[in-house]
Design an enzyme around this catalytic site. Structure first.
Site, PDB file in Angstrom:
ATOM      1  N   ALA A   1       0.809  -1.223   0.000  1.00 61.92           N
ATOM      2  CA  ALA A   1       0.000   0.000   0.000  1.00 61.92           C
ATOM      3  C   ALA A   1       0.842   1.273   0.000  1.00 61.92           C
ATOM      4  CB  ALA A   1      -0.928  -0.020   1.212  1.00 61.92           C
TER       5      ALA A   1
ATOM      6  N   ASN B   1       0.810  -3.555   7.791  1.00 62.84           N
ATOM      7  CA  ASN B   1       1.868  -4.309   7.106  1.00 62.84           C
ATOM      8  C   ASN B   1       2.903  -3.382   6.485  1.00 62.84           C
ATOM      9  OD1 ASN B   1       1.039  -7.249   7.096  1.00 62.84           O
ATOM     10  ND2 ASN B   1      -0.855  -6.240   6.502  1.00 62.84           N
TER      11      ASN B   1
ATOM     12  N   HIS C   1      -0.944   7.323   3.945  1.00 69.39           N
ATOM     13  CA  HIS C   1       0.353   7.018   4.564  1.00 69.39           C
ATOM     14  C   HIS C   1       1.314   8.156   4.267  1.00 69.39           C
ATOM     15  CE1 HIS C   1      -0.958   2.903   5.202  1.00 69.39           C
ATOM     16  NE2 HIS C   1      -1.245   2.793   3.924  1.00 69.39           N
TER      17      HIS C   1
HETATM   18  N1  LIG Z   1       1.584  -5.679   2.454  1.00 75.35           N
HETATM   19  C1  LIG Z   1       0.593  -4.789   2.382  1.00 75.35           C
HETATM   20  O1  LIG Z   1       0.816  -3.619   2.066  1.00 75.35           O
HETATM   21  C2  LIG Z   1      -0.805  -5.233   2.691  1.00 75.35           C
HETATM   22  C3  LIG Z   1      -1.877  -4.371   2.381  1.00 75.35           C
HETATM   23  C4  LIG Z   1      -3.155  -4.829   2.643  1.00 75.35           C
HETATM   24  C5  LIG Z   1      -3.364  -6.069   3.230  1.00 75.35           C
HETATM   25  N2  LIG Z   1      -2.308  -6.854   3.560  1.00 75.35           N
HETATM   26  C6  LIG Z   1      -2.487  -8.155   4.194  1.00 75.35           C
HETATM   27  O2  LIG Z   1      -2.744  -9.148   3.215  1.00 75.35           O
HETATM   28  C7  LIG Z   1      -3.573 -10.182   3.756  1.00 75.35           C
HETATM   29  C8  LIG Z   1      -4.777 -10.401   2.843  1.00 75.35           C
HETATM   30  O3  LIG Z   1      -5.548  -9.217   2.744  1.00 75.35           O
HETATM   31  P1  LIG Z   1      -6.987  -9.224   2.029  1.00 75.35           P
HETATM   32  O4  LIG Z   1      -7.436  -7.813   1.975  1.00 75.35           O
HETATM   33  O5  LIG Z   1      -6.936 -10.015   0.773  1.00 75.35           O
HETATM   34  O6  LIG Z   1      -7.849  -9.985   3.129  1.00 75.35           O
HETATM   35  P2  LIG Z   1      -9.277 -10.693   2.948  1.00 75.35           P
HETATM   36  O7  LIG Z   1      -9.866 -10.746   4.319  1.00 75.35           O
HETATM   37  O8  LIG Z   1     -10.066 -10.040   1.861  1.00 75.35           O
HETATM   38  O9  LIG Z   1      -8.897 -12.172   2.473  1.00 75.35           O
HETATM   39  C9  LIG Z   1      -8.121 -13.041   3.238  1.00 75.35           C
HETATM   40  C10 LIG Z   1      -8.517 -14.472   2.884  1.00 75.35           C
HETATM   41  O10 LIG Z   1      -7.577 -15.357   3.524  1.00 75.35           O
HETATM   42  C11 LIG Z   1      -8.302 -16.380   4.204  1.00 75.35           C
HETATM   43  N3  LIG Z   1      -7.502 -16.794   5.379  1.00 75.35           N
HETATM   44  C12 LIG Z   1      -7.261 -16.089   6.517  1.00 75.35           C
HETATM   45  N4  LIG Z   1      -6.478 -16.790   7.360  1.00 75.35           N
HETATM   46  C13 LIG Z   1      -6.208 -17.971   6.750  1.00 75.35           C
HETATM   47  C14 LIG Z   1      -5.459 -19.132   7.114  1.00 75.35           C
HETATM   48  N5  LIG Z   1      -4.816 -19.214   8.281  1.00 75.35           N
HETATM   49  N6  LIG Z   1      -5.404 -20.168   6.232  1.00 75.35           N
HETATM   50  C15 LIG Z   1      -6.052 -20.107   5.043  1.00 75.35           C
HETATM   51  N7  LIG Z   1      -6.803 -19.030   4.642  1.00 75.35           N
HETATM   52  C16 LIG Z   1      -6.870 -17.984   5.475  1.00 75.35           C
HETATM   53  C17 LIG Z   1      -9.649 -15.769   4.597  1.00 75.35           C
HETATM   54  O11 LIG Z   1     -10.643 -16.759   4.763  1.00 75.35           O
HETATM   55  C18 LIG Z   1      -9.915 -14.845   3.392  1.00 75.35           C
HETATM   56  O12 LIG Z   1     -10.628 -15.507   2.362  1.00 75.35           O
HETATM   57  C19 LIG Z   1      -3.963  -9.712   5.172  1.00 75.35           C
HETATM   58  O13 LIG Z   1      -3.131 -10.317   6.142  1.00 75.35           O
HETATM   59  C20 LIG Z   1      -3.699  -8.222   5.134  1.00 75.35           C
HETATM   60  O14 LIG Z   1      -3.376  -7.687   6.426  1.00 75.35           O
HETATM   61  C21 LIG Z   1      -1.041  -6.468   3.272  1.00 75.35           C
END
Ligand SMILES: NC(=O)c1ccc[n+]([C@@H]2O[C@H](COP(=O)([O-])OP(=O)(O)OC[C@H]3O[C@@H](n4cnc5c(N)ncnc54)[C@H](O)[C@@H]3O)[C@@H](O)[C@H]2O)c1
Length: 267
Positions: A121, A189, A218
């Site tokens: 992000a 993150n 940010h």
């Molecule tokens: N690096 C970055 O800049 C950044 C930015 C945004 C989000 N993220 C992270 O990326 C990840 C995904 O974000 P998103 O918006 O797609 O979330 P989301 O909630 O839309 O989707 C996450 C999916 O993963 C599944 N899930 C969760 N824990 C699990 C596990 N232990 N085993 C299997 N499946 C599992 C959930 O059921 C869901 O379908 C999150 O951890 C979020 O914090 C990172």
């Protein structure tokens, strides 16, 4: 053809899976999906032109060349630990999981495992990783969020902060990356990405709740002998998850493109 496994079929997972399916089909294909909600994996699979198998994380890791984690810190932690055995290339989005287990980076290096982290992000990660070779004196990130971006956060409950009562921009958290990652596992993150890129372990993180904004903003400020860098990113939400920025999905697609393309721009 590289075989890719995707863990997490939510907002980022869907954006990444459709990109691989539609745009990278000359180089790679998604063989396997995993999600703790089977319905999420099934519904994503229906949208793919080339169907994948749905498996548990362990079985997925055995049979692919590249694992992409777009799920949660718990899933990222599990994948990284198991990868000491499977030794696959991995892309991690839940970057906070790495901060919780920094020793694993050394083990990956010893085993020649490639760990990729998209800029997510934020932007400017290239310049900040360049400054890792210089002399950074200060690095701060201030993340402003609308109330909707922080609802249900355990930290707010534990501090008895009632976000409905906050009417003007207020700093609700100030601390280091390890604390930010612990208290806001789904929201910050980017702070973990900053620390890993800059290798500067005194990154200061502030989270500001701003009832007047609708988007995450940010602001990053780095002061080093070699350069001063100021970055401001105002993120629009992804259509599927209001807590996730559209830029995170695009930057993950770009990282994948870079892995498979012969032209690799930036760091
Ligand atoms: N690096 C970055 O800049 C950044 C930015 C945004 C989000 N993220 C992270 O990326 C990840 C995904 O974000 P998103 O918006 O797609 O979330 P989301 O909630 O839309 O989707 C996450 C999916 O993963 C599944 N899930 C969760 N824990 C699990 C596990 N232990 N085993 C299997 N499946 C599992 C959930 O059921 C869901 O379908 C999150 O951890 C979020 O914090 C990172």
């Amino acid at each position: 053809m590289k075989k890719i496994g995707l863990v997490g079929c939510g907002a980022i997972g869907e954006g990444v899976a459709l990109f691989i399916d539609r745009n990278l089909s000359k180089y790679a294909y998604l063989t396997t999906l995993a999600d703790k909600r089977k319905t999420a994996a099934n519904s994503l699979n229906k949208k793919l032109l080339k169907k994948a198998k749905i498996k548990a994380i362990n079985n997925l890791m055995k049979e692919v060349d590249l694992v992409i984690e777009t799920a949660s810190q718990a899933a990222a932690g599990q994948i990284m630990k198991q990868n000491l055995k499977y030794k696959k290339d991995i892309i991690i989005l839940s970057v906070g999981a790495i901060i919780k287990d920094l020793q694993i980076l050394k083990k990956f290096q010893e085993k020649n495992i490639n760990l990729y982290i998209p800029s997510g992000a934020i932007t400017g990660v290239d310049g900040l990783s360049a400054l890792a070779k210089g002399n950074i004196k200060k690095l701060t990130i201030t993340t402003s969020k609308p109330p909707a971006g922080l609802t249900g956060t355990a930290y707010l409950k534990s501090k008895k902060i009632n976000i409905d009562k906050i009417k003007k921009p207020t700093i609700i958290f100030s601390g280091n990356v390890a604390e930010a990652t612990k208290y806001f596992p789904k929201n910050i993150n980017v702070a973990a990405t900053l620390l890993l890129a800059s290798k500067y372990d005194k990154v200061k993180v502030m989270i500001k709740l701003n009832p007047k904004i609708k988007k995450n903003i940010h602001k990053i400020e780095a002061i080093a002998d070699e350069a001063k860098i100021k970055i401001e990113v105002e993120n629009a939400s992804s259509k599927i998850n209001p807590k996730t920025s559209a830029l995170t999905i695009l930057s993950t697609q770009t990282l994948l493109e870079k892995i498979f393309s012969s032209l690799k721009i930036g760091s």
